[in-house]
Design a protein around this motif. Structure first.
Motif, PDB file in Angstrom:
ATOM      1  N   TRP A  21       0.862  -1.180   0.000  1.00  9.46           N
ATOM      2  CA  TRP A  21       0.000   0.000   0.000  1.00  9.46           C
ATOM      3  C   TRP A  21       0.898   1.230   0.000  1.00  9.46           C
ATOM      4  O   TRP A  21       1.170   1.832   1.039  1.00  9.46           O
ATOM      5  CB  TRP A  21      -0.918   0.004   1.218  1.00  9.46           C
ATOM      6  CG  TRP A  21      -1.852  -1.164   1.248  1.00  9.46           C
ATOM      7  CD1 TRP A  21      -2.939  -1.365   0.459  1.00  9.46           C
ATOM      8  CD2 TRP A  21      -1.782  -2.309   2.106  1.00  9.46           C
ATOM      9  NE1 TRP A  21      -3.548  -2.546   0.771  1.00  9.46           N
ATOM     10  CE2 TRP A  21      -2.854  -3.156   1.785  1.00  9.46           C
ATOM     11  CE3 TRP A  21      -0.915  -2.709   3.129  1.00  9.46           C
ATOM     12  CZ2 TRP A  21      -3.093  -4.359   2.430  1.00  9.46           C
ATOM     13  CZ3 TRP A  21      -1.140  -3.904   3.777  1.00  9.46           C
ATOM     14  CH2 TRP A  21      -2.216  -4.724   3.422  1.00  9.46           C
ATOM     15  N   GLY A  22       1.355   1.630  -1.159  1.00  7.73           N
ATOM     16  CA  GLY A  22       2.335   2.699  -1.308  1.00  7.73           C
ATOM     17  C   GLY A  22       1.879   4.069  -0.835  1.00  7.73           C
ATOM     18  O   GLY A  22       2.705   4.933  -0.569  1.00  7.73           O
ATOM     19  N   GLU A  23       0.577   4.274  -0.702  1.00 10.63           N
ATOM     20  CA  GLU A  23       0.089   5.571  -0.254  1.00 10.63           C
ATOM     21  C   GLU A  23       0.135   5.724   1.261  1.00 10.63           C
ATOM     22  O   GLU A  23      -0.122   6.807   1.776  1.00 10.63           O
ATOM     23  CB  GLU A  23      -1.338   5.806  -0.761  1.00 10.63           C
ATOM     24  CG  GLU A  23      -1.394   5.990  -2.264  1.00 10.63           C
ATOM     25  CD  GLU A  23      -2.788   6.333  -2.765  1.00 10.63           C
ATOM     26  OE1 GLU A  23      -3.585   6.905  -2.006  1.00 10.63           O
ATOM     27  OE2 GLU A  23      -3.060   6.006  -3.928  1.00 10.63           O
ATOM     28  N   LEU A  24       0.468   4.658   1.972  1.00 10.56           N
ATOM     29  CA  LEU A  24       0.583   4.759   3.426  1.00 10.56           C
ATOM     30  C   LEU A  24       1.931   5.377   3.771  1.00 10.56           C
ATOM     31  O   LEU A  24       2.962   4.958   3.268  1.00 10.56           O
ATOM     32  CB  LEU A  24       0.457   3.387   4.088  1.00 10.56           C
ATOM     33  CG  LEU A  24      -0.851   2.636   3.859  1.00 10.56           C
ATOM     34  CD1 LEU A  24      -0.847   1.342   4.648  1.00 10.56           C
ATOM     35  CD2 LEU A  24      -2.047   3.478   4.221  1.00 10.56           C
ATOM     36  N   THR A  25       1.905   6.360   4.628  1.00 11.92           N
ATOM     37  CA  THR A  25       3.135   7.050   5.024  1.00 11.92           C
ATOM     38  C   THR A  25       3.763   6.351   6.229  1.00 11.92           C
ATOM     39  O   THR A  25       3.121   5.522   6.881  1.00 11.92           O
ATOM     40  CB  THR A  25       2.830   8.511   5.399  1.00 11.92           C
ATOM     41  OG1 THR A  25       2.004   8.515   6.575  1.00 11.92           O
ATOM     42  CG2 THR A  25       2.138   9.251   4.267  1.00 11.92           C
ATOM     43  N   ASP A  26       4.998   6.732   6.524  1.00 13.20           N
ATOM     44  CA  ASP A  26       5.651   6.218   7.729  1.00 13.20           C
ATOM     45  C   ASP A  26       4.834   6.581   8.969  1.00 13.20           C
ATOM     46  O   ASP A  26       4.713   5.781   9.898  1.00 13.20           O
ATOM     47  CB  ASP A  26       7.069   6.771   7.867  1.00 13.20           C
ATOM     48  CG  ASP A  26       8.042   6.128   6.890  1.00 13.20           C
ATOM     49  OD1 ASP A  26       7.786   4.982   6.446  1.00 13.20           O
ATOM     50  OD2 ASP A  26       9.065   6.757   6.584  1.00 13.20           O
TER      51      ASP A  26
END
Length: 67
Positions: A21-26
């Motif tokens: 899920w690349g849109e999840l940030t750190d």
């Protein structure tokens, strides 16, 4: 792998979650902190998915996780 194992190794697992899920940030992943329902909710929010679809994706992630 079951979710208890994923939660226990969240620091190692969150990189795999971010790949899926690349849109999840750190910050998102730190806030989730291995909590399954929190992950489902953030996926729903970021991707505009129904709860059932987000649940399905998390279940797939859980079964394919190489932690």
């Amino acid at each position: 792998m079951n979710w208890d194992q994923i939660k226990g190794k969240w620091k190692q697992t969150k990189g795999q979650a971010q790949q899926k899920w690349g849109e999840l940030t750190d910050d998102d992943l730190d806030k989730i902190d291995g909590r399954r329902e929190e992950l489902v909710g953030v996926i729903q929010e970021r991707y505009g998915k129904a709860k059932e679809e987000a649940e399905r994706e998390v279940k797939e992630f859980e079964s394919s996780c190489n932690c």
